[in-house]
Scaffold this motif. Structure first.
Motif, PDB file in Angstrom:
ATOM      1  N   GLU A  51     -13.593  31.894  80.919  1.00  0.00           N
ATOM      2  CA  GLU A  51     -12.338  31.370  81.463  1.00  0.00           C
ATOM      3  C   GLU A  51     -11.819  30.197  80.643  1.00  0.00           C
ATOM      4  O   GLU A  51     -10.610  30.062  80.437  1.00  0.00           O
ATOM      5  N   SER A  52     -12.707  29.324  80.147  1.00  0.00           N
ATOM      6  CA  SER A  52     -12.261  28.198  79.332  1.00  0.00           C
ATOM      7  C   SER A  52     -11.709  28.652  77.984  1.00  0.00           C
ATOM      8  O   SER A  52     -10.874  27.966  77.387  1.00  0.00           O
ATOM      9  N   ALA A  53     -12.163  29.819  77.490  1.00  0.00           N
ATOM     10  CA  ALA A  53     -11.666  30.354  76.222  1.00  0.00           C
ATOM     11  C   ALA A  53     -10.368  31.121  76.379  1.00  0.00           C
ATOM     12  O   ALA A  53      -9.833  31.645  75.407  1.00  0.00           O
ATOM     13  N   GLY A  54      -9.842  31.197  77.616  1.00  0.00           N
ATOM     14  CA  GLY A  54      -8.620  31.946  77.842  1.00  0.00           C
ATOM     15  C   GLY A  54      -8.863  33.400  78.162  1.00  0.00           C
ATOM     16  O   GLY A  54      -7.917  34.203  78.170  1.00  0.00           O
ATOM     17  N   GLY A  55     -10.109  33.759  78.466  1.00  0.00           N
ATOM     18  CA  GLY A  55     -10.433  35.138  78.804  1.00  0.00           C
ATOM     19  C   GLY A  55     -10.781  35.285  80.268  1.00  0.00           C
ATOM     20  O   GLY A  55     -10.427  34.457  81.103  1.00  0.00           O
ATOM     21  N   THR A  97     -19.631  41.940  81.525  1.00  0.00           N
ATOM     22  CA  THR A  97     -18.639  42.292  80.512  1.00  0.00           C
ATOM     23  C   THR A  97     -17.514  41.272  80.576  1.00  0.00           C
ATOM     24  O   THR A  97     -16.905  41.093  81.633  1.00  0.00           O
ATOM     25  N   ILE A  98     -17.273  40.589  79.458  1.00  0.00           N
ATOM     26  CA  ILE A  98     -16.207  39.596  79.414  1.00  0.00           C
ATOM     27  C   ILE A  98     -15.196  39.994  78.347  1.00  0.00           C
ATOM     28  O   ILE A  98     -15.516  40.718  77.392  1.00  0.00           O
ATOM     29  N   ARG A  99     -13.951  39.537  78.517  1.00  0.00           N
ATOM     30  CA  ARG A  99     -12.873  39.739  77.557  1.00  0.00           C
ATOM     31  C   ARG A  99     -12.378  38.366  77.114  1.00  0.00           C
ATOM     32  O   ARG A  99     -12.007  37.536  77.955  1.00  0.00           O
ATOM     33  N   VAL A 100     -12.404  38.114  75.821  1.00  0.00           N
ATOM     34  CA  VAL A 100     -11.964  36.829  75.271  1.00  0.00           C
ATOM     35  C   VAL A 100     -10.923  37.099  74.198  1.00  0.00           C
ATOM     36  O   VAL A 100     -10.893  38.190  73.593  1.00  0.00           O
ATOM     37  N   LEU A 147      -3.096  49.293  73.442  1.00  0.00           N
ATOM     38  CA  LEU A 147      -3.612  48.843  72.148  1.00  0.00           C
ATOM     39  C   LEU A 147      -3.386  47.349  71.956  1.00  0.00           C
ATOM     40  O   LEU A 147      -4.242  46.652  71.399  1.00  0.00           O
ATOM     41  N   ASP A 148      -2.241  46.856  72.407  1.00  0.00           N
ATOM     42  CA  ASP A 148      -1.970  45.420  72.307  1.00  0.00           C
ATOM     43  C   ASP A 148      -3.029  44.621  73.060  1.00  0.00           C
ATOM     44  O   ASP A 148      -3.519  43.587  72.568  1.00  0.00           O
ATOM     45  N   LYS A 149      -3.387  45.066  74.267  1.00  0.00           N
ATOM     46  CA  LYS A 149      -4.389  44.355  75.056  1.00  0.00           C
ATOM     47  C   LYS A 149      -5.762  44.426  74.399  1.00  0.00           C
ATOM     48  O   LYS A 149      -6.495  43.433  74.365  1.00  0.00           O
ATOM     49  N   LEU A 150      -6.126  45.609  73.882  1.00  0.00           N
ATOM     50  CA  LEU A 150      -7.433  45.755  73.243  1.00  0.00           C
ATOM     51  C   LEU A 150      -7.531  44.926  71.968  1.00  0.00           C
ATOM     52  O   LEU A 150      -8.606  44.414  71.633  1.00  0.00           O
ATOM     53  N   VAL A 151      -6.432  44.819  71.237  1.00  0.00           N
ATOM     54  CA  VAL A 151      -6.432  44.017  70.009  1.00  0.00           C
ATOM     55  C   VAL A 151      -6.426  42.531  70.338  1.00  0.00           C
ATOM     56  O   VAL A 151      -7.118  41.732  69.701  1.00  0.00           O
ATOM     57  N   PHE A 155      -7.524  40.997  73.102  1.00  0.00           N
ATOM     58  CA  PHE A 155      -8.720  40.534  73.785  1.00  0.00           C
ATOM     59  C   PHE A 155      -9.910  41.394  73.358  1.00  0.00           C
ATOM     60  O   PHE A 155      -9.918  42.602  73.578  1.00  0.00           O
ATOM     61  N   SER A 156     -10.912  40.741  72.766  1.00  0.00           N
ATOM     62  CA  SER A 156     -12.127  41.434  72.361  1.00  0.00           C
ATOM     63  C   SER A 156     -13.090  41.526  73.539  1.00  0.00           C
ATOM     64  O   SER A 156     -13.052  40.717  74.465  1.00  0.00           O
ATOM     65  N   THR A 157     -13.980  42.521  73.491  1.00  0.00           N
ATOM     66  CA  THR A 157     -14.900  42.798  74.590  1.00  0.00           C
ATOM     67  C   THR A 157     -16.326  42.420  74.193  1.00  0.00           C
ATOM     68  O   THR A 157     -16.764  42.708  73.075  1.00  0.00           O
ATOM     69  N   LEU A 158     -17.034  41.780  75.128  1.00  0.00           N
ATOM     70  CA  LEU A 158     -18.444  41.435  74.933  1.00  0.00           C
ATOM     71  C   LEU A 158     -19.249  41.937  76.127  1.00  0.00           C
ATOM     72  O   LEU A 158     -19.009  41.526  77.267  1.00  0.00           O
ATOM     73  N   ASP A 159     -20.194  42.846  75.868  1.00  0.00           N
ATOM     74  CA  ASP A 159     -21.115  43.334  76.891  1.00  0.00           C
ATOM     75  C   ASP A 159     -22.430  42.557  76.770  1.00  0.00           C
ATOM     76  O   ASP A 159     -23.057  42.560  75.699  1.00  0.00           O
TER      77      ASP A 159
END
Length: 315
Positions: free
Chosen positions: A108-112, A131-134, A225-229, A231-235
């Motif tokens: 959340e602090s990184a904007g994700g 799973t986080i999105r940043v 595609l805009d959202k996937l580009v 915001f990157s995904t971390l599992d």
């Protein structure tokens, strides 16, 4: 009389001057300019450099004229590329519940944001799958923060997918469809104004409806595609470190429980032996009797025959 002579001399002089002027000027062809066409005279600047002079200046400068162009760098190429980043990390931490809260705060602090979080127990161990999105520009910072959070990083991986061609292909198709939509909308309006046939209007409207459906579909793909580009995904898989696992206290020794357990074991053994004896009497004995009775009769008959032969031989 003298007056007429002077006039004749002046005429001759004027004719001679006109003849000289026409001989010195080059012949020109005059053409009539059609009405409605305007003309504009463009004058060449007095100090316009020649091509040879420009080329010689570039050669003397040693840049070949390329000094005015911006160099093509890797950063400028990266700005137009569309790349999706997806990472996977397996971490051993001291406290999985505390680590899960810190990961949520970090995202959340990184904007994700946290896209998914699941906690479950395996015995006395609490395990988390998160799973986080940043934002893509903070992808590496998030990975470094996760490494610092862990006692040990068991494994990690990063998968990149370049969707540049797919993205700009969809964008070009979307632009073309929107232009077609505008043209069909205008055509539909004109057809209605001039009182066109109903079938013609319905054909245009059906075509317009299909194009709008294609536009919505392509726009949805572009937004995804805009959202996937962006915001990157971390599992992330969290497990407690072995040093952080609770130590189980040994069970207290009880004489009564041991005696009771031993008696139960003895009863189980005796019951098993009794069951085996009963099954032997009921099942094995009849089978053995059926199999051994013909063999016994055969042996008895052989012995009787041998005795009869022996007695006959003695006689």
């Amino acid at each position: 009389m003298k007056r007429w002579i002077a006039i004749a001399i002046l005429l001759l002089i004027a004719l001679a001057v006109g003849a000289c002027g026409s001989a010195s000027a080059p012949p020109t062809e005059s053409r009539a300019i059609p009405q409605g066409i305007t003309t504009q005279v463009v004058e060449r600047p007095a100090e316009m450099p020649r091509a040879a002079e420009v080329l010689s200046a570039e050669e003397s400068d040693g840049t070949g004229g390329a000094s005015s162009l911006a160099p093509l760098t890797a950063d400028s190429l990266t700005d137009v590329r569309k790349i999706i980043y997806q990472g996977n990390m397996v971490l051993f931490v001291e406290d999985t519940e505390q680590a899960a809260r810190e990961i949520q705060a970090m995202a959340e602090s990184a904007g994700g944001y946290v896209a998914q979080m699941r906690g479950y127990r395996q015995g006395d161990r609490v395990i988390y799958d998160i799973t986080i999105r940043v934002p893509a520009e903070k992808f590496e910072n998030a990975r470094n923060a996760l490494r610092e959070l862990a006692v040990r990083v068991d494994s990690e991986s990063v998968i990149t997918e370049d969707v540049t061609d797919q993205y700009y292909d969809i964008e070009a198709r979307l632009k073309t469809l929107k232009e077609t939509e505008a043209e069909l909308t205008e055509l539909l309006r004109e057809t209605r104004e001039r009182g066109g046939d109903v079938d013609e209007i319905m054909k245009i409207y059906d075509r317009l409806t299909r194009i709008r459906a294609d536009i919505e579909s392509l726009q949805g793909q572009l937004n995804r595609l805009d959202k996937l580009v962006a915001f990157s995904t971390l599992d992330i898989h969290l497990e407690p470190h072995i040093l952080a696992e609770p130590i189980k206290p040994q069970d207290e020794w009880s004489f009564a429980e041991i005696v009771h357990s031993s008696i139960n074991t003895l009863v189980d053994i005796l019951a098993g032996l009794a069951t085996l004896a009963i099954r032997f009497v009921i099942i094995v004995a009849p089978v053995a009797l059926v199999l051994l009775l013909p063999l016994g009769l055969l042996l008895w008959g052989l012995k009787r025959w041998q005795r009869w032969r022996q007695q006959r031989h003695e006689d």
